[in-house]
Design a protein around this motif. Structure first.
Motif, mmCIF file in Angstrom:
data_model
loop_
_atom_site.group_PDB
_atom_site.id
_atom_site.type_symbol
_atom_site.label_atom_id
_atom_site.label_comp_id
_atom_site.label_asym_id
_atom_site.label_seq_id
_atom_site.Cartn_x
_atom_site.Cartn_y
_atom_site.Cartn_z
ATOM 1 N N MET A 1 0.849 -1.196 0.000
ATOM 2 C CA MET A 1 0.000 0.000 0.000
ATOM 3 C C MET A 1 0.879 1.239 0.000
ATOM 4 S SD MET A 1 -3.291 0.801 0.172
ATOM 5 C CE MET A 1 -4.213 2.297 0.419
ATOM 6 N N ALA A 2 0.563 2.192 -0.822
ATOM 7 C CA ALA A 2 1.338 3.429 -0.878
ATOM 8 C C ALA A 2 1.204 4.203 0.422
ATOM 9 C CB ALA A 2 0.870 4.271 -2.052
ATOM 10 N N GLN A 3 2.207 4.991 0.699
ATOM 11 C CA GLN A 3 2.107 5.864 1.863
ATOM 12 C C GLN A 3 1.103 6.975 1.580
ATOM 13 O OE1 GLN A 3 3.833 5.202 4.820
ATOM 14 N NE2 GLN A 3 4.067 3.284 3.720
ATOM 15 N N ALA A 4 0.857 7.801 2.602
ATOM 16 C CA ALA A 4 -0.220 8.784 2.513
ATOM 17 C C ALA A 4 -0.171 9.563 1.209
ATOM 18 C CB ALA A 4 -0.122 9.753 3.694
ATOM 19 N N ALA A 5 -1.328 9.641 0.567
ATOM 20 C CA ALA A 5 -1.444 10.366 -0.698
ATOM 21 C C ALA A 5 -2.565 11.369 -0.595
ATOM 22 C CB ALA A 5 -1.720 9.386 -1.837
ATOM 23 N N GLY A 6 -2.492 12.418 -1.360
ATOM 24 C CA GLY A 6 -3.544 13.420 -1.349
ATOM 25 C C GLY A 6 -4.757 12.938 -2.096
ATOM 26 N N PRO A 7 -5.832 13.735 -2.129
ATOM 27 C CA PRO A 7 -7.026 13.334 -2.837
ATOM 28 C C PRO A 7 -6.777 13.180 -4.326
ATOM 29 C CG PRO A 7 -7.139 15.647 -2.178
ATOM 30 C CD PRO A 7 -5.946 15.070 -1.519
ATOM 31 N N ALA A 8 -7.567 12.309 -4.932
ATOM 32 C CA ALA A 8 -7.414 12.080 -6.373
ATOM 33 C C ALA A 8 -7.654 13.369 -7.141
ATOM 34 C CB ALA A 8 -8.392 10.993 -6.815
ATOM 35 N N GLU A 9 -6.818 13.571 -8.161
ATOM 36 C CA GLU A 9 -6.950 14.778 -8.961
ATOM 37 C C GLU A 9 -7.970 14.552 -10.068
ATOM 38 O OE1 GLU A 9 -3.104 15.726 -10.330
ATOM 39 O OE2 GLU A 9 -2.316 16.239 -8.353
ATOM 40 N N GLY A 10 -8.487 15.644 -10.638
ATOM 41 C CA GLY A 10 -9.452 15.531 -11.731
ATOM 42 C C GLY A 10 -10.733 16.254 -11.384
ATOM 43 N N ARG A 11 -11.708 16.124 -12.286
ATOM 44 C CA ARG A 11 -12.959 16.845 -12.092
ATOM 45 C C ARG A 11 -13.745 16.259 -10.936
ATOM 46 N NH1 ARG A 11 -17.657 14.625 -13.960
ATOM 47 N NH2 ARG A 11 -17.540 12.667 -15.119
ATOM 48 N N ARG A 173 -16.555 -3.435 -10.537
ATOM 49 C CA ARG A 173 -15.138 -3.498 -10.213
ATOM 50 C C ARG A 173 -15.071 -3.836 -8.724
ATOM 51 N NH1 ARG A 173 -10.228 -3.816 -12.916
ATOM 52 N NH2 ARG A 173 -8.562 -3.336 -11.432
ATOM 53 N N TYR A 174 -14.432 -4.943 -8.365
ATOM 54 C CA TYR A 174 -14.429 -5.393 -6.977
ATOM 55 C C TYR A 174 -13.341 -4.688 -6.174
ATOM 56 C CZ TYR A 174 -17.368 -9.281 -8.538
ATOM 57 O OH TYR A 174 -18.383 -10.041 -9.053
ATOM 58 N N VAL A 175 -13.677 -4.322 -4.947
ATOM 59 C CA VAL A 175 -12.678 -3.903 -3.966
ATOM 60 C C VAL A 175 -12.673 -4.956 -2.872
ATOM 61 C CG1 VAL A 175 -12.088 -2.242 -2.165
ATOM 62 C CG2 VAL A 175 -12.784 -1.426 -4.416
ATOM 63 N N ILE A 176 -11.528 -5.607 -2.687
ATOM 64 C CA ILE A 176 -11.406 -6.712 -1.737
ATOM 65 C C ILE A 176 -10.422 -6.289 -0.654
ATOM 66 C CG2 ILE A 176 -10.993 -9.181 -1.495
ATOM 67 C CD1 ILE A 176 -11.480 -9.451 -4.505
ATOM 68 N N LEU A 177 -10.801 -6.529 0.601
ATOM 69 C CA LEU A 177 -10.134 -5.906 1.734
ATOM 70 C C LEU A 177 -8.969 -6.697 2.305
ATOM 71 C CD1 LEU A 177 -13.366 -4.726 3.597
ATOM 72 C CD2 LEU A 177 -11.936 -3.391 2.034
ATOM 73 N N ASP A 178 -8.961 -8.015 2.120
ATOM 74 C CA ASP A 178 -7.889 -8.813 2.714
ATOM 75 C C ASP A 178 -7.732 -10.122 1.948
ATOM 76 O OD1 ASP A 178 -10.009 -10.426 3.591
ATOM 77 O OD2 ASP A 178 -10.043 -9.519 5.572
ATOM 78 N N TYR A 198 -7.236 -4.182 -4.592
ATOM 79 C CA TYR A 198 -7.020 -4.681 -3.251
ATOM 80 C C TYR A 198 -6.679 -3.507 -2.333
ATOM 81 C CZ TYR A 198 -6.714 -8.672 -6.316
ATOM 82 O OH TYR A 198 -6.978 -9.595 -7.307
ATOM 83 N N TYR A 199 -7.717 -2.877 -1.807
ATOM 84 C CA TYR A 199 -7.552 -1.759 -0.893
ATOM 85 C C TYR A 199 -7.968 -2.225 0.502
ATOM 86 C CZ TYR A 199 -7.752 0.872 -5.296
ATOM 87 O OH TYR A 199 -7.535 1.320 -6.574
ATOM 88 N N PRO A 200 -7.249 -1.830 1.525
ATOM 89 C CA PRO A 200 -7.599 -2.303 2.865
ATOM 90 C C PRO A 200 -8.784 -1.542 3.449
ATOM 91 C CG PRO A 200 -5.729 -0.832 2.998
ATOM 92 C CD PRO A 200 -6.032 -1.005 1.530
ATOM 93 N N ILE A 201 -9.206 -1.983 4.607
ATOM 94 C CA ILE A 201 -10.244 -1.288 5.361
ATOM 95 C C ILE A 201 -9.796 0.143 5.621
ATOM 96 C CG2 ILE A 201 -11.441 -1.247 7.592
ATOM 97 C CD1 ILE A 201 -10.936 -4.343 7.649
ATOM 98 N N GLY A 393 -8.373 8.064 -1.220
ATOM 99 C CA GLY A 393 -7.664 8.517 -2.415
ATOM 100 C C GLY A 393 -7.521 7.410 -3.447
ATOM 101 N N GLU A 394 -7.247 6.190 -2.987
ATOM 102 C CA GLU A 394 -7.148 5.054 -3.908
ATOM 103 C C GLU A 394 -8.499 4.795 -4.587
ATOM 104 O OE1 GLU A 394 -4.515 3.612 -4.773
ATOM 105 O OE2 GLU A 394 -3.016 3.983 -3.217
ATOM 106 N N HIS A 395 -9.580 4.852 -3.813
ATOM 107 C CA HIS A 395 -10.916 4.651 -4.381
ATOM 108 C C HIS A 395 -11.232 5.720 -5.435
ATOM 109 C CE1 HIS A 395 -11.571 1.959 -0.937
ATOM 110 N NE2 HIS A 395 -12.634 1.500 -1.575
ATOM 111 N N LEU A 396 -10.922 6.958 -5.106
ATOM 112 C CA LEU A 396 -11.260 8.039 -6.025
ATOM 113 C C LEU A 396 -10.490 7.913 -7.336
ATOM 114 C CD1 LEU A 396 -11.473 11.010 -3.507
ATOM 115 C CD2 LEU A 396 -13.359 10.020 -4.811
ATOM 116 N N ARG A 397 -9.260 7.465 -7.274
ATOM 117 C CA ARG A 397 -8.516 7.255 -8.507
ATOM 118 C C ARG A 397 -9.135 6.133 -9.340
ATOM 119 N NH1 ARG A 397 -4.607 9.804 -5.529
ATOM 120 N NH2 ARG A 397 -4.341 8.142 -4.010
ATOM 121 N N THR A 398 -9.672 5.128 -8.679
ATOM 122 C CA THR A 398 -10.370 4.068 -9.400
ATOM 123 C C THR A 398 -11.629 4.614 -10.064
ATOM 124 O OG1 THR A 398 -9.532 2.297 -7.976
ATOM 125 C CG2 THR A 398 -11.604 1.870 -9.134
#
Length: 411
Positions: A1-11, A173-178, A198-201, A393-398
Motif C-alpha cells: 500500500m502506498a504511503q499517505a497520498a492526497g485526494p485524487a486529482e481531476g474533475r 469493479r471489486y474492492v477486496i479488503l484482505d 485490493y484496498y484495505p479497510i 484517495g485510492e478509491h477516487l482514482r479508481t
C-alpha cells in the motif's frame, strides 16, 4: 500500500454510496461506508448515500457534507445463521424500486460505490447502474461462510445460484479488503486481478483525535485492574470462545483481570462457556455503544482482542490506531501490499488457539514497556496504510479511471 497520498486529482464527480448498513447502525461496514462518503465529500465530490431505514433515523438528512436517504425497509427474522444481524431489506417494500430509480435519475451519478454483495440495495442500485452504463465499484465486507456444515452448504448454494448470477449482470469493479476475501472471491465469484483492486479497510484517524466521551474504568468500577476490551458484534464467526478458554490461565497470573465485551450479542455460547469454566465474573457485557464512545473503551484498555477466530477487521485496526496493544488472528499476508511483521507492527495468534491467546495476553500484561512499544508501532502502521485519506484517495482514482474509460467509449 502506498504511503499517505492526497485526494485524487481531476474533475469533481457525483458518487452514490450504497449500503443497507449505515449509521446510526453500528458495525464495520456501516462505519467504513459512512467514513468514505464523508471523505469523498471533503475532497470536493457530490455524494449521495442510500441505505435502508433503521430505528428512528430520519428518512433523509444532510450530514458531514453529503446527503443520506433511507428507504423504507422490512426487518428479516433472526434464524440463527452466522450472519444473523438485525438485517433489513428494502426491495420487498412496495414502491422502493420506483423511488430508488427516481432518486438516482435526479442525482445523475458518475459512479456508484456498493457495499456488500448480498444486500438488496446493492443489487437494486447495481442493476440501475448497469442499465445506464454507470461504473460500479463493489466492496466485499462479509463472506458467506459458516463453521456449521448445513449453513455452509446453504451459503455456497446462495452464492452460486443467487449472488454470483446477479454480480454477473452488474459486472462491478471489486474492492477486496484482505487475503481471506481475495481467496473467497476467486472461488465464489471467479474474480481476478483484471476486475479487482485490493484496498484495505479504511480507518478514520480523525475520529480517534477527539476528546474522550467517558471514563470506562470508573463507570464499570474496574479501577487499576488489568483490562481487556473485546469490541465488535458477537456472532459465530467471532464467538469470543478462544478468549474465554484462555481466561483461567490469564486469571491465574493476573487474578484481577476484567474483560469488557462491547457489541450486540447474537451468539451467547461464550457466556455459557465462561460459566462452565468459572470465569463469568471476569466478563462485563456492555452491548452496542455509540461510535463516539469507542475511543474511550480503547483508551481504557491494556489490551484489545476481538478477531480470534481468523481475521483482522475494522475494530481491531481502530484499536491499533488508538494506541492500544491489539491481538488478532490473521496471516501476515492478510493485506496484499502491506508488510506485516508479527511482534513488531502487528500481534497475530493462530485462529481458535486459546493457548496462544493466554500466552500473548500474559506476556503483554507482564511487560508494560513492551506492550506500549508494540502499541506505538501498530498505531503508526495503521495510520500509514489504512488511514481514511489514503484509502479514499485510492478509491477516487479508481472512480476517475472508470469514468474516463466510460467517457472514452461514449465518445
Amino acid at each position: 500500500m502506498a504511503q499517505a497520498a492526497g485526494p485524487a486529482e481531476g474533475r469533481n464527480m457525483r458518487i452514490v454510496v450504497v449500503n443497507n448498513f449505515f449509521p446510526p447502525r453500528v458495525g464495520g461496514s456501516a462505519h467504513m461506508s459512512a467514513s468514505l462518503a464523508e471523505q469523498y465529500a471533503a475532497d470536493g465530490h457530490e455524494v449521495l448515500a442510500v441505505t435502508a431505514a433503521y430505528g428512528d433515523a430520519p428518512a433523509e438528512e444532510e450530514k458531514h457534507g453529503y446527503r443520506v436517504v433511507r428507504l423504507p425497509a422490512m426487518k428479516m427474522p433472526q434464524i440463527g445463521l452466522s450472519i444473523d444481524f438485525d438485517m433489513t431489506f428494502s426491495s420487498v417494500r412496495p414502491g422502493n424500486w420506483r423511488k430508488l430509480r427516481k432518486l438516482l435519475d435526479e442525482f445523475k451519478p458518475d459512479a456508484v460505490h456498493l457495499h456488500g454483495q448480498f444486500f438488496d440495495l446493492s443489487w437494486m442500485a447495481g442493476l440501475y447502474a448497469r442499465r445506464r452504463g454507470i461504473p460500479v465499484v463493489l466492496t466485499i465486507h462479509t463472506l458467506l461462510i459458516s463453521e456449521k456444515k448445513l449453513y455452509g452448504a446453504v451459503f455456497r448454494f446462495l452464492d452460486a445460484c443467487l449472488v454470483r448470477p446477479i454480480l454477473g449482470i452488474i459486472k462491478p469493479r471489486y474492492v477486496i479488503l484482505d487475503k481471506l476475501g481475495v481467496d473467497y472471491c476467486v472461488q465464489r465469484y471467479k474474480t481476478s486481478d483484471a476486475n479487482s483492486d485490493y484496498y484495505p479497510i479504511a480507518v478514520d484517524t480523525e475520529h480517534f483525535e477527539k476528546p474522550l466521551t467517558k471514563d470506562v474504568r470508573a463507570e464499570n468500577e474496574i479501577g487499576d485492574a488489568p483490562l481487556i476490551v473485546s469490541l465488535g458484534h458477537v456472532i459465530p464467526l467471532r464467538n469470543r470462545l478462544p478468549l474465554v478458554e484462555a481466561m483461567p490461565g490469564i486469571l491465574e497470573k493476573h487474578p484481577d483481570t476484567k474483560v469488557v465485551v462491547v457489541g450486540r450479542v447474537y451468539h451467547d455460547a461464550f457466556l455459557k462457556r465462561a460459566e462452565e469454566l468459572g470465569v463469568r465474573d471476569a466478563f462485563i457485557v456492555k452491548g452496542a455503544v455509540p461510535k463516539d464512545d469507542v475511543p474511550a473503551y480503547f483508551d481504557a484498555a491494556d489490551i484489545v482482542t476481538h478477531d480470534l477466530n481468523g481475521g483482522c477487521g475494522t475494530a481491531s485496526l481502530e484499536a491499533m490506531l488508538s494506541g492500544t496493544a491489539t491481538i488478532a488472528s490473521a496471516a501476515l499476508d492478510n493485506y496484499p501490499g502491506i508488510e506485516l511483521r508479527n511482534g513488531e507492527n502487528i500481534l497475530f495468534v493462530p485462529p481458535d488457539d486459546p493457548a496462544a491467546v493466554r500466552e500473548t495476553v500474559v506476556e503483554l500484561l507482564d511487560d508494560p514497556v513492551k506492550r506500549e512499544a508494540i502499541a506505538k508501532r501498530q498505531s503508526a502502521m495503521v495510520r500509514d496504510n489504512f488511514g481514511l485519506d489514503v484509502v479514499a484517495g485510492e478509491h477516487l482514482r479508481t472512480f476517475e479511471k472508470l469514468v474516463a474509460e466510460k467517457a472514452g467509449k461514449d465518445g
